[in-house]
Design a protein around this motif. Structure first.
Motif, PDB file in Angstrom:
ATOM      1  N   PRO A  19      32.904 -12.758  23.966  1.00  7.01           N
ATOM      2  CA  PRO A  19      32.393 -11.887  25.029  1.00  7.01           C
ATOM      3  C   PRO A  19      31.486 -12.601  26.038  1.00  7.01           C
ATOM      4  CG  PRO A  19      32.190 -10.807  22.898  1.00  7.01           C
ATOM      5  CD  PRO A  19      32.613 -12.227  22.628  1.00  7.01           C
ATOM      6  N   LEU A  20      30.675 -13.543  25.590  1.00 13.14           N
ATOM      7  CA  LEU A  20      29.792 -14.229  26.524  1.00 13.14           C
ATOM      8  C   LEU A  20      30.577 -15.165  27.439  1.00 13.14           C
ATOM      9  CD1 LEU A  20      27.060 -14.678  27.726  1.00 13.14           C
ATOM     10  CD2 LEU A  20      26.575 -16.327  25.914  1.00 13.14           C
ATOM     11  N   ARG A  21      31.576 -15.858  26.911  1.00 11.24           N
ATOM     12  CA  ARG A  21      32.392 -16.714  27.777  1.00 11.24           C
ATOM     13  C   ARG A  21      33.117 -15.870  28.823  1.00 11.24           C
ATOM     14  NH1 ARG A  21      33.576 -20.030  22.902  1.00 11.24           N
ATOM     15  NH2 ARG A  21      35.455 -18.792  22.618  1.00 11.24           N
ATOM     16  N   LEU A  22      33.606 -14.718  28.423  1.00 11.72           N
ATOM     17  CA  LEU A  22      34.252 -13.806  29.371  1.00 11.72           C
ATOM     18  C   LEU A  22      33.252 -13.362  30.436  1.00 11.72           C
ATOM     19  CD1 LEU A  22      36.720 -12.128  30.197  1.00 11.72           C
ATOM     20  CD2 LEU A  22      35.987 -10.402  28.533  1.00 11.72           C
ATOM     21  N   GLN A  23      32.030 -13.044  30.010  1.00 11.14           N
ATOM     22  CA  GLN A  23      30.988 -12.631  30.953  1.00 11.14           C
ATOM     23  C   GLN A  23      30.625 -13.761  31.904  1.00 11.14           C
ATOM     24  OE1 GLN A  23      29.310  -9.360  31.162  1.00 11.14           O
ATOM     25  NE2 GLN A  23      29.141 -10.405  33.114  1.00 11.14           N
ATOM     26  N   VAL A  51      24.464 -25.929  34.995  1.00  9.92           N
ATOM     27  CA  VAL A  51      24.271 -25.449  33.623  1.00  9.92           C
ATOM     28  C   VAL A  51      22.864 -24.902  33.429  1.00  9.92           C
ATOM     29  CG1 VAL A  51      24.103 -26.174  31.219  1.00  9.92           C
ATOM     30  CG2 VAL A  51      26.059 -26.862  32.564  1.00  9.92           C
ATOM     31  N   SER A  52      21.869 -25.505  34.063  1.00 10.86           N
ATOM     32  CA  SER A  52      20.488 -25.027  33.890  1.00 10.86           C
ATOM     33  C   SER A  52      20.313 -23.619  34.442  1.00 10.86           C
ATOM     34  CB  SER A  52      19.487 -25.988  34.540  1.00 10.86           C
ATOM     35  OG  SER A  52      19.690 -26.062  35.931  1.00 10.86           O
ATOM     36  N   HIS A  53      21.017 -23.275  35.520  1.00 14.75           N
ATOM     37  CA  HIS A  53      20.947 -21.914  36.054  1.00 14.75           C
ATOM     38  C   HIS A  53      21.680 -20.930  35.141  1.00 14.75           C
ATOM     39  CE1 HIS A  53      20.062 -24.129  39.871  1.00 14.75           C
ATOM     40  NE2 HIS A  53      19.108 -23.219  39.876  1.00 14.75           N
ATOM     41  N   ALA A  67      28.704 -26.082  25.574  1.00 16.55           N
ATOM     42  CA  ALA A  67      29.874 -25.923  24.707  1.00 16.55           C
ATOM     43  C   ALA A  67      30.741 -24.754  25.181  1.00 16.55           C
ATOM     44  CB  ALA A  67      29.443 -25.715  23.261  1.00 16.55           C
ATOM     45  N   TYR A  68      30.121 -23.659  25.568  1.00 18.86           N
ATOM     46  CA  TYR A  68      30.876 -22.507  26.071  1.00 18.86           C
ATOM     47  C   TYR A  68      31.612 -22.869  27.358  1.00 18.86           C
ATOM     48  CZ  TYR A  68      28.820 -19.059  22.860  1.00 18.86           C
ATOM     49  OH  TYR A  68      28.456 -18.320  21.764  1.00 18.86           O
ATOM     50  N   MET A  69      30.935 -23.571  28.248  1.00 21.13           N
ATOM     51  CA  MET A  69      31.559 -23.941  29.516  1.00 21.13           C
ATOM     52  C   MET A  69      32.677 -24.968  29.298  1.00 21.13           C
ATOM     53  SD  MET A  69      30.086 -21.833  31.409  1.00 21.13           S
ATOM     54  CE  MET A  69      30.959 -22.292  32.898  1.00 21.13           C
ATOM     55  N   ALA A  70      32.485 -25.860  28.350  1.00 17.25           N
ATOM     56  CA  ALA A  70      33.526 -26.842  28.035  1.00 17.25           C
ATOM     57  C   ALA A  70      34.782 -26.146  27.511  1.00 17.25           C
ATOM     58  CB  ALA A  70      33.011 -27.867  27.024  1.00 17.25           C
ATOM     59  N   GLU A  71      34.599 -25.099  26.742  1.00 22.83           N
ATOM     60  CA  GLU A  71      35.750 -24.337  26.243  1.00 22.83           C
ATOM     61  C   GLU A  71      36.498 -23.667  27.398  1.00 22.83           C
ATOM     62  OE1 GLU A  71      38.429 -22.812  23.439  1.00 22.83           O
ATOM     63  OE2 GLU A  71      36.866 -24.300  23.126  1.00 22.83           O
TER      64      GLU A  71
END
Length: 107
Positions: A19-23, A51-53, A67-71
């Protein structure tokens, strides 16, 4: 098999099953509205959101956000751009459209 689901669709769905990656992908559609971009070094529409924002918005550790963004990047949903020592992410609208079309054919 002719009716096998393409691996790229499976990978995108796997990335979006969190859910967070979708968000995050949804928020990146309108970065100026969804992130406090105070101190941003680049235009978020050109290079993306640092990434810091993203981390400041979600309140998770930098390593978790990365890690979430890399996915999402492996799934072809976002592109990463390095600006100095910082990584910025933006949606890959062309690839998202291709995956949506492909998903429509699969379903």
């Amino acid at each position: 098999m002719a009716d096998e689901v393409p691996a790229e669709v499976v990978q995108a769905l796997r990335a979006l099953s969190n859910p967070l990656r979708l968000q995050l992908l949804s928020w990146l559609r309108d970065p100026e509205r969804n992130f406090d971009l105070t101190g941003a070094l680049v235009d978020p529409h050109e290079a993306g959101v640092c990434v810091s924002h993203i981390q400041a918005k979600v309140g998770l550790a930098q390593s978790t956000v990365s890690a979430y963004m890399a996915e999402l990047q492996r799934a072809g949903l976002v592109r990463a751009t390095r600006v100095g020592k910082w990584t910025h992410y933006k949606r890959d609208e062309r690839r998202i459209a291709e995956l949506i079309a492909l998903l429509g054919k699969v379903l």
